[in-house]
Enzyme design. Structure first.
Site, PDB file in Angstrom:
ATOM      1  N   MET A  11     -11.347  -5.876   5.486  1.00 14.08           N
ATOM      2  CA  MET A  11     -10.523  -4.935   6.248  1.00 14.08           C
ATOM      3  C   MET A  11     -10.167  -5.554   7.589  1.00 14.08           C
ATOM      4  SD  MET A  11     -10.002  -2.355   4.385  1.00 14.08           S
ATOM      5  CE  MET A  11      -9.166  -1.383   5.633  1.00 14.08           C
ATOM      6  N   HIS A  22      -8.315   1.347  -3.793  1.00 16.49           N
ATOM      7  CA  HIS A  22      -9.205   1.108  -2.645  1.00 16.49           C
ATOM      8  C   HIS A  22      -9.854   2.436  -2.286  1.00 16.49           C
ATOM      9  CE1 HIS A  22      -9.374  -0.028   1.943  1.00 16.49           C
ATOM     10  NE2 HIS A  22     -10.570   0.147   1.421  1.00 16.49           N
ATOM     11  N   MET A  29      -8.505   8.198   0.280  1.00 18.58           N
ATOM     12  CA  MET A  29      -9.285   8.536   1.469  1.00 18.58           C
ATOM     13  C   MET A  29      -9.808   9.967   1.334  1.00 18.58           C
ATOM     14  SD  MET A  29      -6.842   7.002   4.452  1.00 18.58           S
ATOM     15  CE  MET A  29      -6.171   5.338   4.337  1.00 18.58           C
ATOM     16  N   MET A  41     -11.829   4.601  -0.076  1.00 20.46           N
ATOM     17  CA  MET A  41     -12.403   4.822   1.250  1.00 20.46           C
ATOM     18  C   MET A  41     -13.060   6.197   1.207  1.00 20.46           C
ATOM     19  SD  MET A  41      -9.286   3.163   3.401  1.00 20.46           S
ATOM     20  CE  MET A  41      -8.170   3.328   2.001  1.00 20.46           C
ATOM     21  N   GLY A  95      -8.253   3.926   7.491  1.00 21.14           N
ATOM     22  CA  GLY A  95      -7.845   5.322   7.675  1.00 21.14           C
ATOM     23  C   GLY A  95      -6.352   5.485   7.873  1.00 21.14           C
ATOM     24  N   PHE A  96      -5.723   4.447   8.439  1.00 27.65           N
ATOM     25  CA  PHE A  96      -4.302   4.639   8.765  1.00 27.65           C
ATOM     26  C   PHE A  96      -3.510   3.344   8.582  1.00 27.65           C
ATOM     27  CE2 PHE A  96      -5.003   8.822  10.351  1.00 27.65           C
ATOM     28  CZ  PHE A  96      -6.310   8.788  10.839  1.00 27.65           C
ATOM     29  N   GLY A  97      -2.240   3.479   8.249  1.00 26.30           N
ATOM     30  CA  GLY A  97      -1.347   2.326   8.235  1.00 26.30           C
ATOM     31  C   GLY A  97      -0.787   2.107   9.626  1.00 26.30           C
ATOM     32  N   SER A 121       0.842  -1.194   0.000  1.00 30.24           N
ATOM     33  CA  SER A 121       0.000   0.000   0.000  1.00 30.24           C
ATOM     34  C   SER A 121       0.881   1.250   0.000  1.00 30.24           C
ATOM     35  CB  SER A 121      -0.878   0.036   1.264  1.00 30.24           C
ATOM     36  OG  SER A 121      -1.324   1.367   1.486  1.00 30.24           O
ATOM     37  N   ASP A 156      -4.470   3.616  -1.673  1.00 32.20           N
ATOM     38  CA  ASP A 156      -5.484   3.930  -0.651  1.00 32.20           C
ATOM     39  C   ASP A 156      -6.006   5.355  -0.797  1.00 32.20           C
ATOM     40  OD1 ASP A 156      -3.807   1.861   1.712  1.00 32.20           O
ATOM     41  OD2 ASP A 156      -5.820   1.575   0.901  1.00 32.20           O
ATOM     42  N   ASP A 213      -6.521  -6.557   4.305  1.00 25.51           N
ATOM     43  CA  ASP A 213      -5.985  -5.198   4.227  1.00 25.51           C
ATOM     44  C   ASP A 213      -5.875  -4.570   5.612  1.00 25.51           C
ATOM     45  OD1 ASP A 213      -7.097  -2.284   2.279  1.00 25.51           O
ATOM     46  OD2 ASP A 213      -5.286  -2.702   3.437  1.00 25.51           O
ATOM     47  N   GLY A 226       1.410  -2.276   4.093  1.00 27.19           N
ATOM     48  CA  GLY A 226       2.036  -0.969   3.946  1.00 27.19           C
ATOM     49  C   GLY A 226       3.311  -0.935   4.773  1.00 27.19           C
ATOM     50  N   HIS A 266      -1.248  -1.292  -4.251  1.00 26.90           N
ATOM     51  CA  HIS A 266      -2.504  -0.949  -3.568  1.00 26.90           C
ATOM     52  C   HIS A 266      -2.516   0.547  -3.295  1.00 26.90           C
ATOM     53  CE1 HIS A 266      -6.026  -1.950  -1.042  1.00 26.90           C
ATOM     54  NE2 HIS A 266      -5.559  -1.072  -0.172  1.00 26.90           N
TER      55      HIS A 266
HETATM   56  C1  DX5 Z   1      -5.948   1.391   5.829  1.00 28.86           C
HETATM   57  C2  DX5 Z   1      -5.550   0.987   4.419  1.00 28.86           C
HETATM   58  C3  DX5 Z   1      -4.538  -0.125   4.425  1.00 28.86           C
HETATM   59  C4  DX5 Z   1      -3.258   0.295   5.106  1.00 28.86           C
HETATM   60  C5  DX5 Z   1      -2.373  -0.898   5.337  1.00 28.86           C
HETATM   61  O1  DX5 Z   1      -7.101   2.195   5.761  1.00 28.86           O
HETATM   62  O2  DX5 Z   1      -6.672   0.534   3.707  1.00 28.86           O
HETATM   63  O3  DX5 Z   1      -4.258  -0.504   3.088  1.00 28.86           O
HETATM   64  O4  DX5 Z   1      -2.570   1.217   4.301  1.00 28.86           O
HETATM   65  O5  DX5 Z   1      -1.277  -0.448   6.075  1.00 28.86           O
HETATM   66  P1  DX5 Z   1      -0.547  -1.450   7.101  1.00 28.86           P
HETATM   67  O6  DX5 Z   1      -0.098  -2.625   6.251  1.00 28.86           O
HETATM   68  O7  DX5 Z   1       0.609  -0.652   7.638  1.00 28.86           O
HETATM   69  O8  DX5 Z   1      -1.550  -1.838   8.130  1.00 28.86           O
HETATM   70 ZN    ZN Z   2      -6.346  -0.308   1.610  1.00 31.47          ZN
END
Ligand code: DX5
Ligand code: ZN
Length: 230
Positions: free
Chosen positions: A141, A70, A41, A72, A146-148, A12, A39, A177, A199, A37
Site C-alpha cells: 500500500m 482487495h 471496504m 480492506m 480508504g480513499f482514492g 481500481s 476495493d 496500490d 484509480g 482492482h
Molecule cells: C485505497 C485503495 C486504492 C485506491 C487507489 O484504499 O486500495 O486501490 O483506490 O486510488 P488512486 O489510484 O486514486 O490512489
Molecule cells: Zn486497493
C-alpha cells in the site's frame, strides 16, 4: 493465471461511477486494462465503506480478465468464501486485519483463488518472510487505505525494492496500490513492482459514455512503466 512479471495496469473501480460498475468494468477492459482492482471496504478496518460480495458477483460477468479483490476488512476469514463464490481470481487480505494471517492465506488458496497479502505503509516486509510459500501476490500500500486520489507515500518505494530482493525468482507479484500516476509509476516499477493499481489516474477525464480517456490514461501509464524497466 500463468505467472508473468510483465507490467499489468489494474484500474481500481473505487474511482469509477458507482451507478454503472458493470459498464465501467467493460469500458476499462476495452480500453486496455489488464486486471480490474476491486476495493472492498467495511467502514471498520478503514474509515470508508464501499460494497460487498453481492456487488462483486454482479460485476463478475462484466470482467473478462482478472478480478483482483482487495479486502480492506476486519475480521476477514469469515468472508473469504463469499468473495471466492463471487468469482474473485485474486483475493488480497491485510496482514493487519487479524491475528492469523498464515491461516488466511491458506484459506484463500483452499478456495481456489490466488492469495494476496497487503501491507499498510507502517508495516515492514518482515511480515512476508514466513509467508513466501503461501502467497501469489504482495500488495504494498503506497497510501493509507480508504480513499482514492491520495499522494503516494515515497518511503514505500524502498520497501518495494527490499521486497523484490526478498522474493527473488519466486512467482510472486508485487502490486503497488495508491497514488500511482505518470510521475510515480516509473519509481515503483524501477523498484520492482509489476502490478500497478491506479484509480484516479485511469478514470480522470473519462466516463462510461466517453471511455477514450481511460485508454489514453492506461496507455500513458504503461508507457512510462515499460520505459522504467529498461
Ligand atoms: C485505497 C485503495 C486504492 C485506491 C487507489 O484504499 O486500495 O486501490 O483506490 O486510488 P488512486 O489510484 O486514486 O490512489
Ligand atoms: Zn486497493
Amino acid at each position: 493465471m500463468r505467472f508473468s512479471r510483465a507490467i499489468k495496469i489494474a484500474p481500481s473501480i473505487l474511482s469509477a461511477d458507482f451507478a454503472n460498475f458493470g459498464a465501467e468494468c467493460r469500458a476499462i477492459e476495452a480500453q486496455g486494462a489488464d486486471w480490474v482492482h476491486v476495493d472492498v471496504m467495511d467502514g471498520h478496518f478503514v474509515p470508508n465503506l464501499t460494497f460487498g460480495p453481492a456487488t462483486c458477483a454482479a460485476i463478475r460477468p462484466h470482467i473478462r480478465g482478472v478480478m483482483d479483490v482487495h479486502l480492506m476488512i476486519s475480521p476477514v476469514d469469515a468472508f473469504l468464501e463469499s468473495y471466492a463464490k463471487a468469482g474473485a481470481d485474486v483475493i488480497s487480505a491485510h496482514v493487519e486485519a487479524g491475528p492469523h494471517v498464515h491461516r488466511t492465506m491458506q484459506a484463500i488458496r483452499a478456495l481456489g483463488c490466488k492469495a494476496g497479502l497487503c501491507l499498510n505503509p507502517g508495516t515492514g516486509i518482515e511480515a512476508v518472510e514466513y509467508l513466501l510459500d503461501m502467497v501469489d501476490l504482495v500488495n504494498v500500500m503506497t497510501v493509507n487505505p480508504g480513499f482514492g486520489g491520495q499522494k503516494l507515500i515515497h518511503s514505500q518505494i524502498e520497501k518495494v525494492r527490499r521486497l523484490r530482493a526478498m522474493i527473488g525468482d519466486r512467482p510472486i507479484h508485487i502490486e503497488v496500490d495508491g497514488g500511482v500516476t505518470l510521475d510515480t509509476a516509473p519509481l515503483v516499477v524501477a523498484a520492482g513492482a509489476d502490478v500497478l493499481v491506479a484509480g484516479s489516474a485511469v478514470f480522470k477525464g473519462g466516463s462510461v459514455d466517453n471511455p477514450a480517456p481511460y485508454g489514453a490514461n492506461i496507455a500513458a501509464l504503461r508507457a512510462v512503466a515499460e520505459a522504467a524497466r529498461h
